[in-house]
Design an enzyme around this catalytic site. Sequence first.
Site, short mmCIF file in Angstrom:
data_model
loop_
_atom_site.label_atom_id
_atom_site.label_comp_id
_atom_site.label_asym_id
_atom_site.label_seq_id
_atom_site.Cartn_x
_atom_site.Cartn_y
_atom_site.Cartn_z
CG ASP A 30 -2.03 0.95 1.22
OD1 ASP A 30 -1.90 1.99 0.54
OD2 ASP A 30 -3.03 0.68 1.88
CG HIS A 32 -3.46 4.74 -0.40
ND1 HIS A 32 -3.42 3.43 -0.82
CD2 HIS A 32 -4.26 5.40 -1.27
CE1 HIS A 32 -4.18 3.29 -1.90
NE2 HIS A 32 -4.70 4.48 -2.19
#
Length: 155
Positions: A30, A32
């Site tokens: 991930d 983000h």
Amino acid sequence: MDASTGPVAGPDILHDASGPGVVLGVVGHDIHVVANRILTIGLAEEGFRPYNLGTSNDIVDFADAAWETGARAVLVASINGEGEGACGGFGAHFAAVGLADVLLYAGGNLVVGDRPSAEVERLFTGFGFHRVFHRPSSFRPVFDALKRDLVDVRS
């Protein structure tokens, strides 16, 4: 950050903050980063000493950072739902490396698909997390829980 070198001084490692140390980062593949950075700022404003690992971390990265910094809590985030696949055995690993007393929190969009929060919380407590914040509407519950859980910890 190069995961092999551990946390390094920089804008996301706020050494001038006082209070209990808290390692945070995003797990799995991930990338983000925005909420993670906002959470770092919020933790410092709430009186914690955050150590932000950034994105794309695994269990070993979090454990190494907790060991190196003496952090009292670890906040593991997932935004894309990879938490379920990346967080199995978290508590067992921390216990195996002598960090059983470190509080483990998980938060964000932790699983792929739309599952009830109670189901996700059971899953992640089974992985060894002490608190689970699946799709929280704000960071306030995280800050409040940390303050309650770390009430007797000064640094």
